[in-house]
Design a protein around this motif. Sequence first.
Motif, PDB file in Angstrom:
ATOM      1  N   UNK A 146     103.460  51.613 -82.965  1.00  0.00           N
ATOM      2  CA  UNK A 146     103.599  50.287 -82.358  1.00  0.00           C
ATOM      3  C   UNK A 146     104.841  50.266 -81.486  1.00  0.00           C
ATOM      4  N   UNK A 147     104.780  49.462 -80.400  1.00  0.00           N
ATOM      5  CA  UNK A 147     105.919  49.342 -79.498  1.00  0.00           C
ATOM      6  C   UNK A 147     105.851  48.001 -78.767  1.00  0.00           C
ATOM      7  N   UNK A 148     106.979  47.309 -78.716  1.00  0.00           N
ATOM      8  CA  UNK A 148     107.095  46.041 -78.001  1.00  0.00           C
ATOM      9  C   UNK A 148     108.200  46.162 -76.957  1.00  0.00           C
ATOM     10  N   UNK A 189     111.379  48.085 -78.887  1.00  0.00           N
ATOM     11  CA  UNK A 189     111.459  48.524 -80.288  1.00  0.00           C
ATOM     12  C   UNK A 189     110.074  48.989 -80.725  1.00  0.00           C
ATOM     13  N   UNK A 190     110.036  50.068 -81.502  1.00  0.00           N
ATOM     14  CA  UNK A 190     108.771  50.576 -82.016  1.00  0.00           C
ATOM     15  C   UNK A 190     108.935  51.187 -83.385  1.00  0.00           C
ATOM     16  N   UNK A 191     107.859  51.180 -84.149  1.00  0.00           N
ATOM     17  CA  UNK A 191     107.848  51.795 -85.472  1.00  0.00           C
ATOM     18  C   UNK A 191     106.567  52.618 -85.603  1.00  0.00           C
ATOM     19  N   UNK A 235     108.351  58.452 -91.152  1.00  0.00           N
ATOM     20  CA  UNK A 235     108.604  57.089 -90.701  1.00  0.00           C
ATOM     21  C   UNK A 235     109.629  57.143 -89.571  1.00  0.00           C
ATOM     22  N   UNK A 236     109.263  56.567 -88.407  1.00  0.00           N
ATOM     23  CA  UNK A 236     110.136  56.602 -87.234  1.00  0.00           C
ATOM     24  C   UNK A 236     110.412  55.172 -86.770  1.00  0.00           C
ATOM     25  N   UNK A 268     115.484  56.820 -85.561  1.00  0.00           N
ATOM     26  CA  UNK A 268     115.713  57.406 -86.877  1.00  0.00           C
ATOM     27  C   UNK A 268     114.379  57.885 -87.428  1.00  0.00           C
ATOM     28  N   UNK A 269     114.340  59.149 -87.856  1.00  0.00           N
ATOM     29  CA  UNK A 269     113.131  59.734 -88.428  1.00  0.00           C
ATOM     30  C   UNK A 269     113.398  60.110 -89.873  1.00  0.00           C
TER      31      UNK A 269
END
Length: 340
Positions: A235-237, A253-255, A291-292, A316-317
């Motif tokens: 996901x990315x906004x 920001x993305x996760x 998890x990134x 951060x990964x």
Amino acid sequence: SANNIGSMGLNYEDRQIYSNGNDNINLVGKELDTWNGNYEGQGLPYVKSGGVHYSNKWNDGKQNFNGNYNINDINVNGQINNQIQQNLPTSILFTQSQQNFDNSLINHTSNAKLKYVLDTLNTLEVNIKAGVVQKHTLNIFNTQTNSQTDLLNTNQRNFSTKTNNEVFSGDLLWAKKFKKNRRTLSLNLNQYFNNSNSTGLLNANSYFFTNKAITDSLIVNQDKANTNSAKVFNSKAIYTEPITKSASVFVNYGISFNNESLRRNTFNILPSGTNAQLDSLFSNSYDFKQLINRGGLGYNYTKNKLRFQVSNDLSNTAFKQKNLFNNTTLNRNFIFWHPS
């Protein structure tokens, strides 16, 4: 279409006409065999392929749809013969080998693209891809090595595999404009699934001779099973804010989540009436989790023919690997800097 020259489906120009030009999908799993499903110029190919394409627009182009389904069926079989002579200081060795192969694959792929203009400020776009690959391979090898006077060794190896690979990818993009010119917000979501199962049978018999008598042998009879599954979410906004007529700043920001499991099991087939034994030397079992988190700021300047952009992201990964065979876990964390 049907042919015996190894051509798979439509060419590049036809794909641009009869599809959205984005019908490729990754169907590669961690399989037992090495055949990639293409004709590489060896053997006799037989290919059958077909497809359906549909596209349409509504409401003056505010809504449009593009969908495709394709199927490819390829079979390649043949024989490879080699004769090798090795001139050594003390003797000359002659090796004759023959390989017979019969490989087949059925590939189903589909994709769809929907673009929907909700109103003057909001646009929604959805892309979906899916595919299934079923593959069978059979390879039979026979090798014999002789000196000038004696038979030295023989080897016969049969290896057959069956693979089923399923994949799905969904992508959603929402773009929003605001009443203030050049102020925008976009959100992108992506989901990916991949599941691959491979089974194989390996039978190999090697015999070594001295004065035409068998002095040693090596017998391998194994049943192999590979499973690999992956689930990925991204996901990315991005938000853009104008600060002058020519300049703007943006923040993003993305996760991302990535969960994958890998099982490779090899069983030694014992004489009839006894259970097969797991061969730990050729087996492993892992779970992977990742998890990134990534975010950053940027500046954009555009005027006349000049465009300048600078940005900086930090991510951060968090990585976790679990070995189910020996019940050990490995954890790692990484910080990355992404200037541009």
